[in-house]
Scaffold this active site. Structure first.
Site, mmCIF file in Angstrom:
data_model
loop_
_atom_site.group_PDB
_atom_site.id
_atom_site.type_symbol
_atom_site.label_atom_id
_atom_site.label_comp_id
_atom_site.label_asym_id
_atom_site.label_seq_id
_atom_site.Cartn_x
_atom_site.Cartn_y
_atom_site.Cartn_z
ATOM 1 N N LYS A 36 17.031 36.764 36.613
ATOM 2 C CA LYS A 36 18.091 35.842 37.056
ATOM 3 C C LYS A 36 19.492 36.421 36.948
ATOM 4 C CE LYS A 36 18.152 33.315 32.682
ATOM 5 N NZ LYS A 36 17.367 32.358 31.911
ATOM 6 N N ARG A 129 16.834 22.448 23.776
ATOM 7 C CA ARG A 129 16.988 22.519 25.224
ATOM 8 C C ARG A 129 15.695 21.931 25.777
ATOM 9 N NH1 ARG A 129 18.496 27.892 28.710
ATOM 10 N NH2 ARG A 129 16.252 27.935 29.001
HETATM 11 C C1 LIG Z 1 16.820 33.002 30.892
HETATM 12 C C2 LIG Z 1 15.544 32.639 30.261
HETATM 13 C C3 LIG Z 1 14.822 33.611 29.558
HETATM 14 C C4 LIG Z 1 15.339 35.021 29.326
HETATM 15 O O1 LIG Z 1 16.312 35.013 28.312
HETATM 16 P P1 LIG Z 1 16.939 36.387 27.730
HETATM 17 O O2 LIG Z 1 17.704 35.945 26.543
HETATM 18 O O3 LIG Z 1 17.789 36.946 28.798
HETATM 19 O O4 LIG Z 1 15.792 37.260 27.387
HETATM 20 C C5 LIG Z 1 13.606 33.245 29.029
HETATM 21 N N1 LIG Z 1 13.124 31.988 29.177
HETATM 22 C C6 LIG Z 1 13.787 31.022 29.834
HETATM 23 C C7 LIG Z 1 13.200 29.653 29.944
HETATM 24 C C8 LIG Z 1 15.035 31.313 30.395
HETATM 25 O O5 LIG Z 1 15.702 30.357 31.050
#
Ligand SMILES: *Cc1c(COP(=O)(O)O)cnc(C)c1O
Length: 353
Positions: A36, A129
């Site tokens: 992302k 969250r």
């Molecule tokens: C963005 C995201 C991740 C990745 O997080 P990082 O800290 O960049 O490794 C993993 N799981 C979910 C649900 C996310 O939204």
């Protein structure tokens, strides 16, 4: 070449991916590589696929759509919107979920398309969250297993993103225990127990990640080489897979404190200034419309970032060994927020190396 530009070094990104994939594999964990931060650009994601990722994961369906060229399963990270159920069934093989109403809608759409959609049920272990409360998991599983268009393939959790709760042996063991209980009670096999994001990597490195966790969803650790529980660098990773290049359009000696009555700046803030006397200042053709300035780190360590408006960024180059000129390019590394903004700005060209 056109500027501003984001340079991407695919070899370094592939190397970071492989290093983390191997670290995780040694603990029986596979990796969902998270795309992302670079908007799911397939030209970049290819490095993660080559590096050994088992899944490509993104929070936005628009990005997964771009990634359909890859022949590995695609995972939607953000809880699907009811309004996007059709696209989710079309472009995501797996989605992370926490609402029955959404899961039911996904099932209906999957049945209509003659598909079975795979889901991971998210469990909130305290970060507050997404996720269902641990006590409610069995009620959800009860209802989900009755849906024709849905296959529950696993459970997962997300930590450190909102509440900054750090994953540890205790909270992740709870996730494994819940998975075991589901398997026993419903006589099903859960192929994924997803123990979080880049904040869980330190447990892999220490060798204390609970047995039974078999998937991590990794973004920042791959892209920047950071573990995000304590903000440490991961040994052997590159921190310059991505660099931002901006061009000098004005270079002049000026005082460091503005002359006249001080009001508010272009963004409504009252600025403060450090008086360093007359300094050599460069204006770069990049601004807040392109990048979160606070997250930039100049590659030339003698550069001081002074500030920016929408389209102009001002840096102090007085102490630099290099004698900069108009048209020269200044390079920056970025933190996660800065990289996210740069990748998202249409004004910044993306250069793949
Ligand atoms: C963005 C995201 C991740 C990745 O997080 P990082 O800290 O960049 O490794 C993993 N799981 C979910 C649900 C996310 O939204």
């Amino acid at each position: 070449m056109n500027y501003p530009a984001l340079k991407v070094n695919l070899a370094k990104l592939e190397s970071n991916t492989r290093l983390l994939v191997e670290k995780c594999a040694a603990r029986g964990i596979n990796v969902s590589a998270v795309t992302k931060v670079f908007c799911g650009m397939p030209e970049i994601a290819v490095a993660m696929v080559k590096g050994g990722a088992s899944y490509l994961a993104d929070s936005r369906i628009e990005n997964l759509k771009k990634l359909r060229v890859f022949n590995i399963p695609k995972m939607l990270l953000r809880i699907p919107m009811l309004s996007q159920v059709e696209e989710v069934i079309e472009y995501a093989d797996i989605s992370l979920n926490s609402e029955y109403k959404v899961i039911k809608a996904l099932s209906d759409e999957a049945v209509k398309k003659g598909k079975v959609h795979q889901i991971i049920l998210m469990v909130d272990l305290g970060d507050l969250r997404e996720g269902v409360w641990a006590d409610d998991v069995m009620d959800y599983v009860d209802k989900i297993t009755k849906l024709e268009g849905i296959k529950l393939i696993g459970i997962g959790t997300n930590l450190t993103c909102y509440g900054a709760v750090i994953p540890n042996e205790e909270n992740l063991s709870k996730l494994v225990e819940i998975a075991n209980n589901i398997e026993k009670k419903y006589n099903i096999k859960l192929s994924i127990v997803s123990g979080g994001n880049s904040s869980s990597i330190y447990l892999v490195e220490k060798g204390t990640i609970p047995k039974g966790i078999n998937n991590l969803r990794l973004g920042e650790s791959i892209v920047l080489g950071n573990e995000t529980a304590y903000g440490e660098r991961i040994d052997g990773t590159y921190n310059d897979c991505f660099t931002l290049c901006a061009e000098i359009i004005e270079l002049k000696e000026k005082p460091s404190v503005p002359i006249g009555e001080i009001g508010v700046d272009a963004f409504g803030n009252k600025p403060t200034f450090v008086d360093r006397g007359i300094r050599k200042r460069a204006i770069l053709a990049i601004g807040k419309q392109d990048v979160r300035i606070d997250g930039l780190i100049p590659m030339d360590e003698d550069i001081i970032i002074l500030g920016a408006s929408s389209d102009h960024m001002i840096v102090d180059v007085t102490d630099c060994k290099k004698d900069y000129d108009i048209g020269d390019i200044i390079e920056f590394r970025m933190d996660y927020g800065a990289l996210l903004s740069v990748a998202t700005s249409d004004y910044v060209k993306k250069i793949i190396e």
